[in-house]
Design an enzyme around this catalytic site. Structure first.
Site, short mmCIF file in Angstrom:
data_model
loop_
_atom_site.label_atom_id
_atom_site.label_comp_id
_atom_site.label_asym_id
_atom_site.label_seq_id
_atom_site.Cartn_x
_atom_site.Cartn_y
_atom_site.Cartn_z
N TYR A 179 2.99 5.64 11.66
CA TYR A 179 3.30 4.27 12.02
C TYR A 179 4.18 3.55 11.01
O TYR A 179 4.52 2.39 11.18
CB TYR A 179 2.02 3.46 12.25
N HIS A 222 -4.08 4.68 4.46
CA HIS A 222 -5.25 3.78 4.42
C HIS A 222 -6.41 4.49 3.71
O HIS A 222 -7.03 3.95 2.81
CB HIS A 222 -5.63 3.37 5.83
N ARG A 231 0.85 -1.19 0.00
CA ARG A 231 0.00 0.00 0.00
C ARG A 231 0.89 1.24 0.00
O ARG A 231 1.52 1.55 1.01
CB ARG A 231 -0.90 -0.01 1.24
#
Lengths: 387, 331, 372
Positions: free
Chosen positions: A282, A273, A269
């Site tokens: 993160y 998100h 990815r």
């Protein structure tokens, strides 16, 4: 060799089941084919279709993010870096197959005929985005409750099987979804009932901020199929051709009544998100960088360039075409007049029961008040300006 | 057409009759659930269906209620009419996500493109000395959800007619079968495929002194109470909700206009039970008819006790009689 | 039961070996009859039949090992019990539950909405506390809603001015009739006196007046008629059915003395007495209180000389008779004291002219002036 201790306990066991999981890659991250390709996969049209679709989706995706950042679209989940999966599936499916998406399937929606305006309507907070009049009418809309679409897909596949139709259902999900009961239960049913379904997991290594390593102890997600007694395999999710080929095979198998397949497409990815997420909280820049090295679009461009001479001229042309199409779609979306708010009542049931009329009238009156207030505010503003 | 002889059926047999009838009439009706095919259902509600219609249309599912709910949703969007059985209402919670997030919303969120013409049937309620978790009455959780219908029959004949309607309805229906009266009595049921309307109450007993609103197994105790009170010259009008959602307040209001007093009886827990909604609407729309406060005679706000103590929880006829007499004496 | 399974052999023993069958398939056996001998680890056990029946099948032969719970014999013709449930007990409560509700109505049981006094429970409670009868409170709220103020006002009135009571029964009927009459009738009254010095002692006054009315009706039949003010039709009636106003403690009654023209004095007299009795005893049937063609109000039995009695539709005339008095009259050119009966005739001037009324009165007076 059995020791005296073992002999005393009378303890002995043998292997009763084994499994292996295959991984398929056809074109590596450098744009080279790893071994000779089948004839049908070598087709120029297929390869350039796959490439062009990925470019288009990436550009649309970028536009969608921009719209969100400028307050013209709601929270939007980007598919950056994961285009190969959707494009491979979208090209492998027939129009009369059925699609049960999750929420990151922009490529598949587009390839199945959903208009850009409809896609933007959905993310723009308008139910009309689910009407998708140009796409197959039995496709399910985007699904927010994680993994529940897979259970629905099992229901759809059951219907296809009951009616003896030579069709299949494709359903997609992320790696996070595979931890949920709604992932396993329908896999299990698909095996028990030999359902015509293909489950494709977009393993982009992240479930929001939870990395794949702590999502499950299973070495691969594909092997969860083994527990359900159905075939499972991995594919390089950044290799559009491999994805296409693997999904195509699984679909043909399903349509022929030979049962389900679980496909884990391994990718990365490259975006957050969703537009509401900030992955820098993160995820290290190094990891992201590494992900870019494997990305799907560049590698197929390289392959095409080497194979068929795809060059900057064609690139420019295609980008211009994409720009135009995307601009048209965005225009259509932005200029869409508001739907009557009471539609939320009109589609509650096939026919609105008398018990609900009072509430509906209340909403209509409220909408009129709010819109009148807005209109007078607008005209007040314009009056001030003129004065 | 030859005239069909009426058969005496229990409530659960009426379920079976309706299912068989509708499966013959409409090929898209399918049945799924745990133990529904070979075993004919643990209460025999689906007895004989597998033999007549085959495993293609009568499916034993793995043990997974979320799966049952979600598979029914998926089937329904493709034009099948699944009638899914959840073995006991106490096990329906795993399927809630599919019922609430999907079944109840599919038509609305696709603006009519897709819909969910499905039925989820579950035996519900207490009173059969079952182990824990087998005696739930949580109909209020469903009546709260927009887009659902909730139907509770109370007699074999009405079960037949209402289940036919539920299956034929183009939207999702939660069909809760009061298992305490599954075999309580037999009634003539004519297998003529005639459905009873949804969205409307049934007036089971006309009266003029007080209105009693109830549903499900409590209809039995309510009618018994009404009979007892008739001996004392008190005339009770008994209304069976039948469809809990959408709620037909017109019938209730029309009755309370006549009687001026209302008592609501439900086995389910008191707080936020369906009785609360009826009482609120009576206050809203029927205040001027009321001669006494609306009384709710309900289960306690506790779990159903283990069956040894079940009878302390269940509502007895004399409680209903007393509640009615108190309401009549008010003022 | 259909299958008899190897029962618990006790002492935790789980299996037994068949030694010898004592019965054969097809054999009819009785309860407690020995079926088989089995050997456990401990001993040889005899197993008896739990029921009467005919043996269908034996499961196993000598030397076979069976475990507790496995089928031992099958009985012919029985069906295996179906508990019909997987938990709990599902006994039928009662085959003939006395709650049979085969008949039911879809929706509500219809009733006519009776107009009721509308007020909230709070206002109703206030009225009760203040001892105010809601039926007598006039509503000031919208759609006839009685408000708190309405109740408080009513209470104040009663406290300061005295209680009010609602007209009921006969009184209520009279109030309604009079209101209606007043709204419709155009009332005119003419008065006169009749010299009745010729009447013998004991003359029944009401009967004489009745006869006089009959005579006058022959002269002016239009006063014995029904008038419909909406359609503007006048129906002169064939018979004279004389309504006689009777005052009672319960209120005003007007029983009808039927067909006075065809009845002789005695008959009329009896009839009148019967009516009076019936009214007094409240046994007068409603049919005797309707359908009069002309009315007599004999207020002279109490007080009053001339009156203006109310013409009640559909009749068009009413005669009032006042107190008979000794009056100074001019008789044959001389002053004399004669008994005089005052008469009043009210009529509805919509269909009836003054001339007709006058002639009617004249005819009455002429008849009344006679000796008999």
């Amino acid at each position: 060799m059995l020791t005296a201790k073992h002999q005393k306990n009378n303890f002995f066991s043998e292997t009763v089941a084994e499994f292996n999981i295959t991984y398929t890659q056809l074109i590596n991250h450098l744009g080279e084919s790893v071994h000779p390709l089948d004839e049908d996969l070598e087709s120029q049209k297929l390869l350039s279709d796959l490439y062009k679709s990925m470019v288009f989706i990436r550009m649309f995706d970028k536009k969608a993010v921009a719209l969100q950042r400028t307050g013209q679209l709601g929270t939007y989940p980007s598919s950056l870096g994961q285009e190969a999966i959707g494009v491979g599936i979208g090209h492998a499916m027939n129009k009369d197959d059925v699609f049960a998406p999750y929420y990151r399937d922009h490529a598949i929606h587009y390839l199945r005929g959903v208009s850009l305006a409809d896609m933007l309507l959905y993310w723009g907070g308008d139910e009309r985005g689910n009407i998708i009049s140009n796409a197959p009418q039995f496709d399910l809309p985007n699904c927010v409750p994680i993994a529940t679409q897979i259970t629905h897909a099992a229901g759809i596949a059951s219907a296809l099987k009951i009616r003896n139709e030579k069709k299949a259902v494709v359903t997609t999900c992320g790696d996070g979804a595979t931890s949920r009961g709604d992932f396993y239960e329908p896999l299990n049913l698909a095996g028990a009932w030999q359902l015509p379904m293909v489950i494709v997991v977009n393993n982009n290594q992240w479930a929001i901020s939870v990395p794949r390593e702590i999502q499950t102890a299973a070495e691969t997600i594909a092997q969860k199929a083994i527990a359900a007694g159905i075939p499972g395999e991995q594919v390089d999710g950044n290799d559009a051709l491999a994805v296409y080929s693997v999904v195509d095979k699984a679909l043909k198998k399903a349509r022929a009544g030979k049962g389900p397949t679980l496909i884990e497409a391994v990718t990365y990815r490259l975006s957050d998100h969703t537009t509401a997420d900030d992955a820098t909280r993160y995820r290290s820049p190094e990891a992201l960088n590494k992900g870019w090295e494997m990305e799907p679009v560049k590698r197929l461009q390289t392959f095409l360039h080497n194979k068929n001479g795809w060059g900057p001229e064609q690139e420019r042309e295609w980008i211009a075409e994409c720009d135009k199409k995307i601009a048209e779609g965005v225009d259509e979306y932005l200029n869409m007049p508001e739907a009557p708010p009471e539609d939320n009542f009109n589609y509650l049931y096939a026919e609105l029961p008398y018990t609900m009329k009072e509430q509906r009238d209340h909403m209509i009156a409220k909408a009129e008040r709010l819109n009148a207030a807005n209109a007078s505010n607008d005209s007040n503003d314009s009056n001030k300006r003129e004065a | 057409m030859t005239s069909l002889p009426p058969l005496k059926k229990t409530l659960v047999e009426a379920v079976n009759l309706a299912l068989a009838h509708e499966m013959r009439r409409d090929e898209s009706v399918v049945v799924l659930g745990e133990d529904v095919a070979a075993n004919g259902g643990v209460f025999r509600a689906t007895e004989g269906l597998k033999d007549e219609f085959g495993i293609r249309r009568v499916m034993d599912t793995p043990l997974a209620e979320a799966l049952i709910g979600g598979v029914a949703v998926g089937m329904a969007t493709q034009g099948l009419k699944p009638v899914a059985e959840i073995q006991f209402m106490g096990f329906i919670f795993a399927a809630m996500e599919h019922i609430i997030c999907h079944a109840a919303r599919m038509r609305n969120r696709t603006r009519g493109r897709l819909s969910c013409p499905m039925v989820i049937r579950a035996p519900y309620g207490g009173g059969i000395h079952a182990p824990e978790h087998h005696s739930e009455s949580i109909e209020a959780l469903f009546t709260h959800i927009p887009g659902l219908r909730v139907v509770v029959p109370s007699s074999p004949m009405r079960t037949y007619g209402l289940l036919l309607s539920a299956i034929r309805d183009p939207d999702p229906v939660i069909f809760l079968e009061p298992k305490r009266i599954y075999r309580a009595s037999k009634q003539e049921v004519i297998d003529n495929g005639e459905a009873l309307p949804l969205d409307v109450c049934f007036t089971l007993r006309e009266g003029k002194d007080i209105t009693l609103v109830t549903w499900g197994a409590m209809v039995q105790e309510s009618l018994q109470a009404a009979n007892q009170l008739a001996q004392k010259g008190i005339s009770v009008e008994v209304i069976d909700l039948a469809t809990l959602k959408p709620l037909d307040m017109e019938t209730i209001l029309h009755s309370v206009e006549k009687t001026g007093r209302c008592v609501i009886v439900h086995e389910a827990a008191r707080t936020n039970g369906v009785g609360a909604e009826i009482a609120a609407q009576l206050a809203e729309k029927g205040l001027l008819y009321l001669q006494a406060p609306v009384k709710r005679i309900t289960g306690y706000d506790t779990p159903m006790p283990y069956f040894k103590y079940e009878h302390y929880y269940m509502i007895h006829v004399d409680e209903i009689v007393r509640g009615i007499e108190e309401t009549l004496a008010y003022g | 039961m259909k299958y008899f399974k190897l029962p618990d052999l006790g002492e935790g023993l789980q299996e037994a070996e068949i030694v010898e069958w004592h019965i054969k398939p097809g054999e009819e056996i009785k309860t407690d009859q020995l079926l088989v001998s089995v050997e456990t680890a401990k001993a040889i056990v005899e197993v008896p039949s739990p029921q009467d029946g005919i043996i269908q099948t034996l499961f196993g032969g000598p030397g076979d090992i069976l475990h507790v719970g496995e089928p031992l014999v099958e009985y012919q013709g029985e069906t295996q019990e179906d508990t019909g449930t997987v938990v709990g007990e599902m006994k039928p409560i009662n085959e003939n539950l006395n709650t049979s509700d085969d008949h039911f109505i879809i929706g509500s049981a219809h009733h006519r909405s009776a107009p009721q006094k509308r007020c909230t429970p709070a206002v109703r409670a206030l009225a009760k506390r203040l001892n105010v009868d809601l039926a007598m409170v006039s509503a000031s709220g919208s759609s006839g809603l009685i408000t708190t103020e309405d109740v408080e006002k009513a209470h104040q009135m009663t406290t300061e001015k005295g209680e009010q009571f609602i007209l009921r029964g006969v009184q209520r009927v009279m109030a309604n009739n009079m209101t209606k009459a007043h709204e419709q009738v155009v009332q005119v009254t003419i008065h006169d006196d009749v010299d009745i010095h010729l009447w013998p002692e004991g003359t029944e006054i009401t009967i004489r007046i009745a006869r006089a009315i009959k005579t006058a009706c022959d002269v002016e039949p239009n006063l014995n008629a029904w008038y419909d003010g909406n359609e503007m039709t006048l129906r002169p009636l064939k018979k004279v059915d004389l309504g006689i106003a009777v005052d009672t403690p319960d209120g005003l009654f007007v029983p009808i003395l039927r067909n006075i023209g065809q009845r002789d004095q005695n008959d009329l007299s009896d009839g009148l007495n019967n009516l009076r009795q019936a009214v007094k005893n409240r046994k007068i049937p409603p049919s005797e209180l309707i359908g009069g063609s002309i009315t007599l109000s004999n207020y002279g039995t109490i007080a009053g000389r001339y009156g203006n009695p109310v013409v009640v539709p559909p009749t068009v005339a009413i005669i009032g008779a006042g107190v008979i008095r000794d009056a100074v009259v001019a008789f044959e050119g001389e002053v004399a004291i004669h008994r005089v009966l005052p008469l009043s005739l009210s009529f509805d001037h919509r269909p009836i002219t003054g001339g007709e009324a006058g002639r009617f009165l004249k005819a009455m007076m002429n008849d009344l002036a006679l000796e008999n």
